[in-house]
Design a protein around this motif. Structure first.
Motif, PDB file in Angstrom:
ATOM      1  N   ARG A 112     -20.538  -9.647 -42.318  1.00  0.00           N
ATOM      2  CA  ARG A 112     -21.732 -10.699 -42.097  1.00  0.00           C
ATOM      3  C   ARG A 112     -20.674 -11.661 -43.208  1.00  0.00           C
ATOM      4  O   ARG A 112     -21.488 -13.391 -42.659  1.00  0.00           O
ATOM      5  CB  ARG A 112     -22.920 -10.291 -43.268  1.00  0.00           C
ATOM      6  N   LEU A 113     -20.055 -11.993 -44.039  1.00  0.00           N
ATOM      7  CA  LEU A 113     -19.440 -13.052 -44.635  1.00  0.00           C
ATOM      8  C   LEU A 113     -18.813 -13.841 -43.863  1.00  0.00           C
ATOM      9  O   LEU A 113     -18.209 -14.826 -43.413  1.00  0.00           O
ATOM     10  CB  LEU A 113     -18.819 -12.821 -46.324  1.00  0.00           C
ATOM     11  N   ILE A 114     -17.469 -12.725 -42.819  1.00  0.00           N
ATOM     12  CA  ILE A 114     -17.021 -13.640 -41.589  1.00  0.00           C
ATOM     13  C   ILE A 114     -17.513 -14.540 -40.484  1.00  0.00           C
ATOM     14  O   ILE A 114     -17.658 -15.444 -40.105  1.00  0.00           O
ATOM     15  CB  ILE A 114     -16.186 -12.859 -41.640  1.00  0.00           C
ATOM     16  N   VAL A 115     -18.966 -13.332 -40.331  1.00  0.00           N
ATOM     17  CA  VAL A 115     -19.558 -14.028 -38.748  1.00  0.00           C
ATOM     18  C   VAL A 115     -20.543 -15.375 -39.923  1.00  0.00           C
ATOM     19  O   VAL A 115     -20.312 -16.157 -38.778  1.00  0.00           O
ATOM     20  CB  VAL A 115     -21.121 -13.131 -38.843  1.00  0.00           C
ATOM     21  N   VAL A 116     -20.884 -15.373 -40.709  1.00  0.00           N
ATOM     22  CA  VAL A 116     -21.463 -16.572 -41.891  1.00  0.00           C
ATOM     23  C   VAL A 116     -21.145 -18.063 -41.446  1.00  0.00           C
ATOM     24  O   VAL A 116     -21.230 -19.096 -41.310  1.00  0.00           O
ATOM     25  CB  VAL A 116     -22.362 -16.868 -42.382  1.00  0.00           C
ATOM     26  N   SER A 117     -19.811 -17.862 -41.894  1.00  0.00           N
ATOM     27  CA  SER A 117     -18.235 -18.340 -41.637  1.00  0.00           C
ATOM     28  C   SER A 117     -17.666 -19.009 -41.126  1.00  0.00           C
ATOM     29  O   SER A 117     -17.628 -20.165 -41.014  1.00  0.00           O
ATOM     30  CB  SER A 117     -16.965 -17.907 -42.469  1.00  0.00           C
ATOM     31  N   THR A 118     -17.988 -18.637 -39.466  1.00  0.00           N
ATOM     32  CA  THR A 118     -17.605 -18.793 -38.248  1.00  0.00           C
ATOM     33  C   THR A 118     -18.638 -19.460 -37.924  1.00  0.00           C
ATOM     34  O   THR A 118     -18.331 -20.865 -37.256  1.00  0.00           O
ATOM     35  CB  THR A 118     -16.869 -17.567 -37.527  1.00  0.00           C
ATOM     36  N   VAL A 119     -19.964 -19.020 -37.820  1.00  0.00           N
ATOM     37  CA  VAL A 119     -21.047 -19.494 -37.540  1.00  0.00           C
ATOM     38  C   VAL A 119     -21.008 -20.931 -38.142  1.00  0.00           C
ATOM     39  O   VAL A 119     -21.236 -22.269 -37.611  1.00  0.00           O
ATOM     40  CB  VAL A 119     -22.486 -18.414 -37.772  1.00  0.00           C
ATOM     41  N   MET A 120     -20.694 -21.430 -39.473  1.00  0.00           N
ATOM     42  CA  MET A 120     -21.094 -22.778 -40.535  1.00  0.00           C
ATOM     43  C   MET A 120     -19.986 -23.492 -39.210  1.00  0.00           C
ATOM     44  O   MET A 120     -20.341 -24.742 -39.595  1.00  0.00           O
ATOM     45  CB  MET A 120     -21.345 -22.562 -41.706  1.00  0.00           C
ATOM     46  N   LEU A 141     -19.804 -33.493 -43.607  1.00  0.00           N
ATOM     47  CA  LEU A 141     -20.218 -32.461 -42.593  1.00  0.00           C
ATOM     48  C   LEU A 141     -18.133 -31.611 -42.750  1.00  0.00           C
ATOM     49  O   LEU A 141     -18.214 -30.580 -42.447  1.00  0.00           O
ATOM     50  CB  LEU A 141     -20.439 -33.046 -41.620  1.00  0.00           C
ATOM     51  N   PHE A 142     -17.511 -32.619 -42.822  1.00  0.00           N
ATOM     52  CA  PHE A 142     -15.862 -31.966 -41.796  1.00  0.00           C
ATOM     53  C   PHE A 142     -15.473 -31.354 -43.335  1.00  0.00           C
ATOM     54  O   PHE A 142     -15.004 -30.215 -43.331  1.00  0.00           O
ATOM     55  CB  PHE A 142     -15.105 -33.489 -41.611  1.00  0.00           C
ATOM     56  N   MET A 143     -16.036 -31.752 -43.982  1.00  0.00           N
ATOM     57  CA  MET A 143     -15.224 -31.417 -45.588  1.00  0.00           C
ATOM     58  C   MET A 143     -15.690 -29.851 -45.539  1.00  0.00           C
ATOM     59  O   MET A 143     -15.403 -28.808 -46.134  1.00  0.00           O
ATOM     60  CB  MET A 143     -15.257 -31.940 -46.782  1.00  0.00           C
ATOM     61  N   LEU A 144     -17.232 -29.638 -45.058  1.00  0.00           N
ATOM     62  CA  LEU A 144     -18.160 -28.510 -45.519  1.00  0.00           C
ATOM     63  C   LEU A 144     -17.433 -27.547 -44.418  1.00  0.00           C
ATOM     64  O   LEU A 144     -17.323 -26.291 -44.732  1.00  0.00           O
ATOM     65  CB  LEU A 144     -19.526 -28.443 -44.966  1.00  0.00           C
ATOM     66  N   HIS A 145     -17.306 -28.343 -43.421  1.00  0.00           N
ATOM     67  CA  HIS A 145     -16.495 -27.372 -41.819  1.00  0.00           C
ATOM     68  C   HIS A 145     -15.339 -27.257 -42.367  1.00  0.00           C
ATOM     69  O   HIS A 145     -14.615 -25.915 -42.460  1.00  0.00           O
ATOM     70  CB  HIS A 145     -16.179 -28.472 -41.003  1.00  0.00           C
ATOM     71  N   THR A 146     -14.097 -27.899 -43.487  1.00  0.00           N
ATOM     72  CA  THR A 146     -12.721 -27.194 -43.926  1.00  0.00           C
ATOM     73  C   THR A 146     -13.201 -26.327 -45.313  1.00  0.00           C
ATOM     74  O   THR A 146     -12.306 -25.089 -45.428  1.00  0.00           O
ATOM     75  CB  THR A 146     -12.434 -27.931 -44.369  1.00  0.00           C
ATOM     76  N   MET A 147     -14.288 -26.233 -45.627  1.00  0.00           N
ATOM     77  CA  MET A 147     -14.819 -25.253 -46.721  1.00  0.00           C
ATOM     78  C   MET A 147     -15.219 -23.428 -45.946  1.00  0.00           C
ATOM     79  O   MET A 147     -14.208 -22.384 -46.513  1.00  0.00           O
ATOM     80  CB  MET A 147     -15.775 -25.558 -47.610  1.00  0.00           C
ATOM     81  N   PHE A 148     -16.139 -23.818 -44.870  1.00  0.00           N
ATOM     82  CA  PHE A 148     -15.824 -22.400 -44.618  1.00  0.00           C
ATOM     83  C   PHE A 148     -14.786 -22.051 -43.484  1.00  0.00           C
ATOM     84  O   PHE A 148     -14.162 -20.880 -43.915  1.00  0.00           O
ATOM     85  CB  PHE A 148     -16.691 -22.367 -43.413  1.00  0.00           C
ATOM     86  N   GLY A 149     -14.092 -23.017 -43.044  1.00  0.00           N
ATOM     87  CA  GLY A 149     -12.674 -22.726 -42.820  1.00  0.00           C
ATOM     88  C   GLY A 149     -11.695 -22.090 -43.145  1.00  0.00           C
ATOM     89  O   GLY A 149     -10.925 -21.006 -43.273  1.00  0.00           O
ATOM     90  N   SER A 150     -11.257 -22.624 -44.598  1.00  0.00           N
ATOM     91  CA  SER A 150     -11.093 -21.969 -45.602  1.00  0.00           C
ATOM     92  C   SER A 150     -11.501 -20.135 -45.640  1.00  0.00           C
ATOM     93  O   SER A 150     -10.162 -19.188 -46.608  1.00  0.00           O
ATOM     94  CB  SER A 150     -10.957 -22.683 -46.846  1.00  0.00           C
ATOM     95  N   LEU A 151     -12.500 -20.478 -46.701  1.00  0.00           N
ATOM     96  CA  LEU A 151     -12.930 -18.806 -46.700  1.00  0.00           C
ATOM     97  C   LEU A 151     -13.420 -17.995 -45.600  1.00  0.00           C
ATOM     98  O   LEU A 151     -12.231 -17.048 -45.997  1.00  0.00           O
ATOM     99  CB  LEU A 151     -14.584 -19.053 -46.609  1.00  0.00           C
ATOM    100  N   GLU A 152     -13.093 -18.334 -44.067  1.00  0.00           N
ATOM    101  CA  GLU A 152     -13.002 -17.779 -42.710  1.00  0.00           C
ATOM    102  C   GLU A 152     -11.407 -16.659 -43.142  1.00  0.00           C
ATOM    103  O   GLU A 152     -11.265 -15.925 -42.834  1.00  0.00           O
ATOM    104  CB  GLU A 152     -13.111 -17.944 -42.086  1.00  0.00           C
ATOM    105  N   ASN A 153     -10.189 -18.232 -43.734  1.00  0.00           N
ATOM    106  CA  ASN A 153      -9.402 -17.712 -43.359  1.00  0.00           C
ATOM    107  C   ASN A 153      -8.649 -16.837 -44.420  1.00  0.00           C
ATOM    108  O   ASN A 153      -7.879 -15.891 -43.707  1.00  0.00           O
ATOM    109  CB  ASN A 153      -7.802 -19.082 -42.869  1.00  0.00           C
ATOM    110  N   MET A 154      -9.149 -16.851 -45.302  1.00  0.00           N
ATOM    111  CA  MET A 154      -9.169 -15.596 -46.625  1.00  0.00           C
ATOM    112  C   MET A 154      -9.617 -14.855 -46.367  1.00  0.00           C
ATOM    113  O   MET A 154      -8.793 -13.632 -46.703  1.00  0.00           O
ATOM    114  CB  MET A 154     -10.117 -16.793 -47.653  1.00  0.00           C
TER     115      MET A 154
END
Length: 233
Positions: A112-120, A141-154
């Motif tokens: 669920r975390l991976i899905v939410v991060s990718t959707v965001m 919003l681009f900074m938010l995109h970066t945050m979710f991208g970092s989370l998904e990558n981890m």
């Protein structure tokens, strides 16, 4: 870098013997054989490798073109934006470590975390493009995109490391994952560049984000139907 190089180079001679011994015992790299092994022996891991590839469709363009997109006239605050991107990624990982990782995650929770991060990641890109005329809103919003991208990558790295069963081939399997990811990114960047030249950067980002998200969600549904879930972390 120059000072570091001048410090390290004289020390390399002390490692020459160890380096020669390491090269003799080092297995030769064969990507085709490594992929074949991963497909045959690590089916769950390979399924996750393929599942995470569509994320590159979402992130490749923004990571490669943010300087052009946020250019203001003939200048762009690339240094400031780079620092903000790094801080955003650090903040995302810190929040995860502080509030999420302290509690054991079930299989569904991890997915669920991976899905939410990718959707965001895809949703925030839509906002970045939609707010193009509001520079700071789009940048935020681009900074938010970066945050979710970092989370998904981890999270993706954690999943891959968790699903690997053959311990002595762990480095090989991760090399396969990195090679396939790099190959996918090269192809996506070529398509992204073509779309950017023809229709604009914003159109390229949004269309590829929608495509990547669609493929990712379909792959998630397929994975769930086959019950290829990660072990509980």
């Amino acid at each position: 870098m120059l000072a570091t190089s001048l410090t390290i180079i004289p020390l390399l001679k002390y490692d020459s013997q160890n380096l020669a011994e390491a090269e003799e015992g080092m297995p030769k790299l064969n990507l085709v054989a490594d992929v074949k092994y991963t497909v045959e022996q690590e089916q769950k891991t390979f399924a996750w490798i393929l599942l995470l590839l569509p994320v590159a469709i979402i992130s490749a363009g923004p990571l490669d073109q943010w300087q052009m997109y946020f250019q203001s006239g003939k200048t762009v605050n690339s240094g400031t934006i780079s620092v903000l991107m790094s801080l955003s990624g650090m903040l995302a990982i810190s929040l995860y470590n502080r509030y999420v990782s302290k509690k054991p995650l079930s299989n569904r929770g991890q997915i669920r975390l991976i899905v939410v991060s990718t959707v965001m990641m895809a949703a925030t890109l839509l906002g970045v493009v939609g707010l193009k005329n509001w520079y700071y809103g789009s940048l935020s919003l681009f900074m938010l995109h970066t945050m979710f991208g970092s989370l998904e990558n981890m999270l993706g790295g954690i999943v891959l490391q968790t699903t690997i069963q053959t311990e002595n081939r762990r480095a090989t399997i991760m090399s396969v994952a990195n090679a396939l990811d790099a190959g996918a990114e090269v192809a996506i960047l070529a398509i992204n560049g073509f779309l950017s030249d023809r229709f604009g950067i914003g159109f390229a980002w949004v269309s590829l984000a929608a495509l990547g998200l669609l493929i990712f969600l379909l792959a998630i549904l397929g994975m769930q139907s086959k019950k290829l879930e990660v072990e509980e972390i």
